[in-house]
Write a protein that holds these residues in place. Structure first.
Motif, PDB file in Angstrom:
ATOM      1  N   LEU A  18     116.108  67.023  47.547  1.00 45.56           N
ATOM      2  CA  LEU A  18     117.099  67.930  46.964  1.00 45.56           C
ATOM      3  C   LEU A  18     118.419  67.188  46.936  1.00 45.56           C
ATOM      4  CD1 LEU A  18     116.616  71.358  48.794  1.00 45.56           C
ATOM      5  CD2 LEU A  18     115.498  70.505  46.763  1.00 45.56           C
ATOM      6  N   GLY A  19     119.043  67.153  45.764  1.00 45.69           N
ATOM      7  CA  GLY A  19     120.293  66.406  45.710  1.00 45.69           C
ATOM      8  C   GLY A  19     121.068  66.644  44.453  1.00 45.69           C
ATOM      9  N   PHE A  24     125.807  60.525  49.353  1.00 47.53           N
ATOM     10  CA  PHE A  24     124.874  60.809  50.446  1.00 47.53           C
ATOM     11  C   PHE A  24     123.449  60.929  49.910  1.00 47.53           C
ATOM     12  CE2 PHE A  24     128.385  60.900  53.116  1.00 47.53           C
ATOM     13  CZ  PHE A  24     129.406  61.570  52.457  1.00 47.53           C
ATOM     14  N   VAL A  25     123.329  61.502  48.727  1.00 48.38           N
ATOM     15  CA  VAL A  25     122.024  61.599  48.063  1.00 48.38           C
ATOM     16  C   VAL A  25     121.560  60.209  47.615  1.00 48.38           C
ATOM     17  CG1 VAL A  25     120.839  62.536  46.035  1.00 48.38           C
ATOM     18  CG2 VAL A  25     122.437  63.969  47.332  1.00 48.38           C
ATOM     19  N   GLN A  77     123.446  71.848  53.148  1.00 46.70           N
ATOM     20  CA  GLN A  77     124.007  70.751  52.347  1.00 46.70           C
ATOM     21  C   GLN A  77     122.924  69.814  51.852  1.00 46.70           C
ATOM     22  OE1 GLN A  77     126.737  68.956  55.124  1.00 46.70           O
ATOM     23  NE2 GLN A  77     128.490  70.033  54.285  1.00 46.70           N
ATOM     24  N   ILE A  78     123.187  69.185  50.718  1.00 47.41           N
ATOM     25  CA  ILE A  78     122.332  68.101  50.246  1.00 47.41           C
ATOM     26  C   ILE A  78     122.821  66.796  50.860  1.00 47.41           C
ATOM     27  CG2 ILE A  78     121.636  69.162  48.071  1.00 47.41           C
ATOM     28  CD1 ILE A  78     123.993  67.571  46.749  1.00 47.41           C
ATOM     29  N   PRO A  79     121.970  65.779  50.974  1.00 44.40           N
ATOM     30  CA  PRO A  79     120.560  65.758  50.580  1.00 44.40           C
ATOM     31  C   PRO A  79     119.643  66.405  51.633  1.00 44.40           C
ATOM     32  CG  PRO A  79     121.188  63.631  51.503  1.00 44.40           C
ATOM     33  CD  PRO A  79     122.442  64.479  51.483  1.00 44.40           C
ATOM     34  N   GLU A 127     120.783  65.430  56.499  1.00 49.27           N
ATOM     35  CA  GLU A 127     121.801  64.424  56.860  1.00 49.27           C
ATOM     36  C   GLU A 127     121.367  63.036  56.388  1.00 49.27           C
ATOM     37  OE1 GLU A 127     124.964  65.042  58.101  1.00 49.27           O
ATOM     38  OE2 GLU A 127     124.274  67.094  57.754  1.00 49.27           O
ATOM     39  N   SER A 128     122.205  62.434  55.539  1.00 48.95           N
ATOM     40  CA  SER A 128     121.790  61.239  54.795  1.00 48.95           C
ATOM     41  C   SER A 128     121.266  60.098  55.654  1.00 48.95           C
ATOM     42  CB  SER A 128     122.923  60.734  53.905  1.00 48.95           C
ATOM     43  OG  SER A 128     124.050  60.354  54.678  1.00 48.95           O
ATOM     44  N   MET A 129     121.986  59.692  56.693  1.00 51.74           N
ATOM     45  CA  MET A 129     121.522  58.524  57.445  1.00 51.74           C
ATOM     46  C   MET A 129     120.352  58.876  58.366  1.00 51.74           C
ATOM     47  SD  MET A 129     123.122  56.328  55.824  1.00 51.74           S
ATOM     48  CE  MET A 129     122.499  54.792  56.512  1.00 51.74           C
TER      49      MET A 129
END
Lengths: 222, 237
Positions: free
Chosen positions: B14-15, B21-22, B59-61, B72-74
């Motif tokens: 999802l982004g 971040f996505v 939140q995305i992603p 959370e991106s990382m």
């Protein structure tokens, strides 16, 4: 011969995380207490050299190499000192979940933590509500498990338990009771405090409260 | 811009195309040659799927792998490195100390370096733009030094391959370029940050990256829309 040094300060929950992890793993280390963490001019040369960007504790110095940031240090400790029972699950999904909750919790305590003791009125009330909501989410995540790590005291437990030594301070200044709001969370707190690594590391909550009052006076916070 | 890759639906992301971040998650999935469905969220609105898969942060992603939701991106990037460890090159360095260094710089980038850049993009008047640009430049000098130490003479922070820190920092490059164009300034340049200037070219041309970095003209138009709707950015519905 391994040389492990931890730079810390007795009231920092981030330092407590590292101490607990080192004790759980049975790693011998030398602890060096900073005189003051609020003003750069009072910080040790070693701290300023080892963490020039943030100038903050904790710093773990392993054979002369500094590692900064508490979660990064915890992951490092688990990767270097491998044992049968690791702090981190081997399953990528449970690792992601633990990292997520620590990140969530750290962001929350950064935004509302200081307001709980340094602010008054509506700002403080709003921070209190946010903090309680955060604890309730964690309580929900804990569910019926004895620990966040399941049957074993693990990384997420280690990351979360230190802040509990500030509960007395928050409760006194914000006029609420964590026990009333989150009884299951407090059961978990008591369970963790039965572990030697935790009881040896967490300071007396009354001493923490006195320290906060001193800090308020020092920086003229009403 | 959203590309739907053929997949058995097992992996979804999802982004939104502009989000750095996505982009991080997409690069990591590309490195591991993971097929996934890219589900584009609408700006300013949160879909039911987003609220269900990330009820805490909303939140995305969000990476959805089977029944597992990772946010959370990382954290997603580390999950991809671990879950697809037998596919493609590793994303994190192999030595614990090198991992700690990569993670440290990522923390610095997200907590200290990106906020002034984000403030410029959103047109917030928290402080004069010159001061924000100075903070971004100071950070780039630190990152130039970090690159020289970490890359050990190779093309990327990760060495011969792009890795955790390349992904974490490189995901902001399109926004960095956008700010250079809209503000008429130079931030990464061969005279001030020669190593980063070289790294930037190689990173943007990498197979795992080139199709997910948004075109600058599209981002410039998007940033105008963002500035007109700052409230929605800060408090999405």
């Amino acid at each position: 011969m391994e040389e492990v040094v931890l730079l810390g300060f007795w009231t920092s929950p981030y330092v407590m995380r590292v101490k607990i992890a080192l004790l759980e793993k049975g790693i011998e280390f030398q602890y060096k207490e900073e005189r003051d963490v609020f003003e750069d001019k009072n910080k040790s040369e070693l701290l300023l050299e080892s963490n020039p960007i943030y100038k903050k504790v904790p710093v773990l110095i392993h054979n002369g190499k500094p590692i900064c940031e508490s979660l990064i240090i915890l992951e490092y400790i688990d990767e270097v000192w491998k044992q049968e029972q690791q702090l981190f699950s081997a399953d990528p999904y449970y690792r992601a979940k633990a990292r997520f909750w620590i990140d969530f919790f750290d962001k929350k305590t950064t935004t509302c933590g200081k307001k709980l003791w340094a602010n008054k009125g509506e700002d403080q009330d709003a921070a209190k509500r946010e903090f309680v909501e955060c604890l309730k989410l964690l309580e929900n995540e804990l569910g019926e498990k004895p620990y966040f790590g399941g049957d074993h005291f693990a990384l997420l437990d280690i990351a979360l338990i230190p802040i509990t030594c500030r509960f007395y301070t928050y409760e006194k200044l914000c006029k609420f009771s964590v026990e009333e709001e989150c009884p299951k969370f407090m059961e978990w707190v008591r369970r963790c405090n039965m572990r030697e690594s935790v009881s040896k590391t967490l300071p007396d909550p009354f001493k923490v409260f006195d320290f906060v009052l001193e800090v308020k006076k020092r920086f003229q916070i009403q | 811009m959203a590309e739907k890759k053929n997949s058995n639906g097992e992996v979804k992301l999802l982004g939104a195309w502009p989000s750095p971040f996505v982009i991080r998650a997409r690069i990591a999935l590309n490195i591991k040659s993971v097929e996934y469905d890219f589900i584009e969220e609408t700006f300013g609105k949160r879909s039911q799927l987003l609220l269900k898969s990330n009820p805490v942060n909303k939140q995305i992603p969000v990476l959805i792998h089977g029944h597992k939701c990772i946010a959370e991106s990382m954290i997603i990037v580390q999950y991809i490195h671990e879950a697809w460890s037998s596919s493609g090159p590793p994303i994190l360095p192999s030595l614990p100390y090198d991992r700690a260094i990569a993670r440290f710089w990522l923390t610095y980038i997200d907590d200290k370096w990106f906020p002034p850049l984000k403030s410029i993009v959103l047109g917030l008047d928290t402080e004069p733009i010159e001061e924000k640009l100075e903070k971004v430049r100071e950070g780039l000098v630190l990152l130039e030094d970090a690159f020289n130490k970490i890359s050990k003479g190779k093309d990327f922070f990760g060495g011969d391959q792009i890795g955790y820190l390349d992904i974490g920092f490189g995901s902001f490059l399109a926004w960095l370029k956008t700010v250079e164009v809209t503000e008429g300034v130079s931030l990464v340049h061969e005279t001030t940050t020669p190593a980063l200037a070289k790294w930037l070219q190689k990173f943007c041309a990498h197979d795992a990256v080139k199709d997910v970095l948004p075109p600058i003209d599209k981002l410039i138009a998007f940033s105008k829309m963002l500035r007109a709707n700052v409230d929605l950015v800060i408090n999405p519905k």
